[in-house]
Scaffold this active site. Structure first.
Site, short mmCIF file in Angstrom:
data_model
loop_
_atom_site.label_atom_id
_atom_site.label_comp_id
_atom_site.label_asym_id
_atom_site.label_seq_id
_atom_site.Cartn_x
_atom_site.Cartn_y
_atom_site.Cartn_z
N ASP A 50 0.86 -1.20 0.00
CA ASP A 50 0.00 0.00 0.00
C ASP A 50 0.88 1.23 0.00
O ASP A 50 1.87 1.28 0.74
CB ASP A 50 -0.87 0.03 1.27
CG ASP A 50 -1.98 -1.01 1.22
OD1 ASP A 50 -2.14 -1.64 0.17
OD2 ASP A 50 -2.67 -1.17 2.24
N ASP A 73 -0.44 -0.64 -5.83
CA ASP A 73 -1.68 -0.40 -5.09
C ASP A 73 -2.72 0.35 -5.93
O ASP A 73 -2.46 1.43 -6.43
CB ASP A 73 -1.30 0.44 -3.85
CG ASP A 73 -2.47 0.80 -2.97
OD1 ASP A 73 -3.57 0.27 -3.19
OD2 ASP A 73 -2.26 1.62 -2.05
N HIS A 86 -3.57 5.81 0.38
CA HIS A 86 -3.41 5.23 -0.96
C HIS A 86 -3.39 6.32 -2.02
O HIS A 86 -4.20 7.25 -1.98
CB HIS A 86 -4.56 4.26 -1.25
CG HIS A 86 -4.77 3.25 -0.16
ND1 HIS A 86 -4.06 2.08 -0.12
CD2 HIS A 86 -5.56 3.27 0.93
CE1 HIS A 86 -4.45 1.38 0.96
NE2 HIS A 86 -5.35 2.10 1.61
N ASP A 101 -15.22 -18.74 10.93
CA ASP A 101 -16.61 -18.74 11.36
C ASP A 101 -16.61 -19.22 12.80
O ASP A 101 -16.47 -20.40 13.06
CB ASP A 101 -17.37 -19.71 10.44
CG ASP A 101 -18.87 -19.63 10.66
OD1 ASP A 101 -19.30 -18.71 11.38
OD2 ASP A 101 -19.59 -20.47 10.12
#
Ligand SMILES: [Zn+2]
Length: 615
Positions: free
Chosen positions: A220, A252, A425, A502
């Site tokens: 990034d 990015d 960004h 989960d």
């Protein structure tokens, strides 16, 4: 006739299709769910359903890149680079769940099947920076591909270790600290690290040497600049990289849908500094805990103007602690006070930094605004700065937050009214500049939804890069650059369906579970409990019906009475002349009939669950 109709083969194309209803086919959806319910648990030997392509090892003349996550989405970042016979993994991210996609799941992870298959060749993981979408998968995934050593900078290491504390049962990863400007040799491959500007310190890009040129992966980043003129630091870093023979650049794309140059974080800091200096009354700043630099500057500004700082939100406290530990911030004694102590100071001496600027239900800001905070109550002399943009998907919760804030009569300053936020960004202006500096032979937009990748590709093409040097990737795509001169994108993809976390489980996306949840959320459930006399096939008494999320039963007595009659008739018809009585067959029959009836009467397809007790 005493056997149940055969269930469809597991893993047939049908069975992985998401729940859908096409036209009025009474009960068909429900029947499909029922068929799935009857099926034995998913076949454990066939974990990957949609794709199980595993290409042979790349030829020695090829450099291979396999993005495993972070494309067609934002988050869950992971890119595998397969060169010189070794595999290097860039980032091990995760992604907070998508609301509709995987109901009930906590978050999703990159699919590591390709790495598992080639485990012996995975040499190292390189983490570009400490944000969760780049480190969040580490505790869950590293063991799956052999716990290779992690190469990263020192702050990122602290972030990884801090997070590791939440997973005491997972072995601590082996972390090698590297510095930007340094190069290391791992296996047969030279790898260089270079600094990039992002919203968290110690962010870096990576340049991996191959016989045909380097693969440059930015992580990034944005450009540090003044009105579009790059800072000296950026110019130095990138002209250095540009001296290499660069084969491929991956950069990015998160902000590639925005033109021009990004707002420099410096300007945001100046604006916040001015606000901290001049605002009368209490100041409450809501931001992301991932905005390290900003939190550091806010604390420094507060100290400069003799104000006290209160932090609200665990992640903010934890990250400030890490910043101190890393030596990025030295907080004077007495600056930080607790929310309880706030009232000991005049309001214009107080700055609160808190989470929840996205309107998160349990975020500090929302709790204060909803008057649920024990020590902080807003009043009309307060000023609230929302130092973040609205993340797509959060519009409604931010709206609710603003409404609640205004009910407290506070003054709000947000990014639309003032430069109080910039992202980490780069916009297209930044991105084109990076692209030109690196002038790699090939370019691949990375990190982001397809629209972002596409805009990134178009921007660099418009700035002069030939179209045939650009590859827009998908997750799971296998991209070979042969002899440094030809791009070969394999026709098939390696498994790239996200793994999901989960509750306590980690696994492949369990289509069956997810579809049940979707179906339950949509039309609820309808449970039938009946006792059947196994000798006569007659019901012992009128069946019981329990339903949730379907219709309001008390107001549907007619429907219930009809359903009871139909249940009794169906069971007794099915068991007539049956010896011995096959309750499974009766159940299937009952499900079909009742699902069909309910759909005809209500246009809804609740999950019908018959419980037949033979006695
Ligand atoms: Zn980041």
């Amino acid at each position: 006739m005493n056997s149940a109709p055969p269930a469809p083969a597991p893993n047939s194309a049908r069975s992985v299709r998401p729940f859908e209803r096409r036209g009025p086919r009474p009960g068909s959806a429900s029947r499909r769910i029922q068929r799935i319910l009857r099926r034995p648990s998913a076949n454990p030997t066939r974990r990957i359903k949609n794709a199980d392509y595993f290409p042979p090892q790349a030829e020695p003349n090829a450099a291979r890149v396999v993005p495993l996550g972070g494309l067609e989405e934002v988050g869950r970042n992971m890119i595998a680079v397969d060169v010189n016979g070794d595999i290097f993994v860039m980032d091990v991210g995760f992604h907070f769940k998508e609301e509709d996609d995987v109901p009930g799941a906590d978050y999703t992870l990159p699919n590591t099947a390709y790495l598992e298959k080639n485990m012996a060749r995975v040499r190292a993981v390189i983490i570009t920076h400490g944000h969760l979408d780049h480190i969040g998968g580490i505790p869950f995934l590293m063991a799956r591909f052999g716990n290779p050593p992690i190469y990263t900078q020192s702050l990122t290491r602290l972030m990884i270790l801090k997070r590791q504390e939440e997973f005491p049962d997972v072995p601590k990863p082996e972390i090698v600290i590297v510095e930007v400007g340094q190069s290391v040799t791992i296996g047969r491959t030279h790898i260089k690290f270079f600094p990039v500007t992002h919203s968290i310190p110690d962010s870096m890009g990576v340049s991996i040497e191959t016989p045909h040129g380097n693969i440059v992966i930015t992580g990034d980043l944005k450009l540090e600049h003044d009105d579009g003129i790059p800072s000296e630091r950026e110019t130095k870093t990138w002209s250095e990289i540009g001296k290499d023979n660069n084969l491929l650049m991956i950069a990015d794309s998160t902000n590639a849908e925005k033109d021009g140059f990004s707002i420099p974080e410096k300007r945001v800091q100046e604006t916040l500094d001015e606000i901290i200096k001049t605002v009368k009354g209490r100041l409450i700043i809501g931001t992301f805990s991932s905005q390290f630099e900003r939190m550091i500057r806010i604390i420094e500004s507060a100290e400069r103007y003799g104000k006290k700082v209160v932090t609200e939100g665990r992640s903010i406290r934890s990250n400030i602690e890490i910043a101190e530990k890393a030596g990025l911030l030295k907080i004077q004694k007495g600056t930080m006070v607790s929310a309880q102590e706030m009232s000991d100071y005049p309001p214009d001496k107080i700055v609160v930094i808190c989470t929840g600027a996205q309107g998160e239900e349990f975020g500090a800001l929302m709790r204060i605004a909803a008057r649920q905070h024990k020590y902080i109550q807003f009043n009309e002399r307060d000023t609230v700065v929302l130092s973040s943009s609205v993340i797509p998907g959060n519009e409604m919760s931010v709206q609710k937050l603003k409404d609640n804030l205004y009910r407290n009569r506070v003054t709000i300053i947000h990014y639309r009214s003032s430069d109080v936020h910039s992202t980490g960004h780069g916009n297209t202006g930044d991105l084109i500049w990076f692209n030109k500096q690196v002038h790699a032979k090939y370019f691949m937009p990375g990190y982001g939804y397809y629209s972002m990748l596409w805009c990134h590709a178009r921007a660099v093409e418009q700035s002069g890069r030939p179209r045939d040097t650009i590859v827009i990737p998908d997750n799971g795509m296998v991209i070979d650059i042969e002899d440094g001169a030809r791009i070969n994108v394999h026709k098939q993809k390696v498994p790239s369906l996200p793994l999901i976390v989960d509750g306590f489980n980690i696994g492949d996306r369990q289509e069956v579970v997810m579809r049940d949840r979707q179906s339950l959320a949509k039309d609820g459930m309808f449970v039938i409990i009946a006792s059947v006399n196994l000798k006569t096939g007659k019901l012992r008494k009128s069946p019981d019906i329990i339903s949730r999320g379907f219709i309001y039963l008390r107001e549907s007595q007619n429907l219930l009475n009809e359903a009871r009659i139909l249940i009794k008739k169906t069971i007794e018809d099915s068991t007539r002349n049956m010896n011995p009585i096959d309750l499974d067959y009766v159940k299937n029959n009952l499900t079909d009939v009742i699902a069909g009836y309910l759909f005809a009467r209500t246009n809804k397809a609740p999950m019908v669950i018959p419980v037949l007790i033979g006695m």
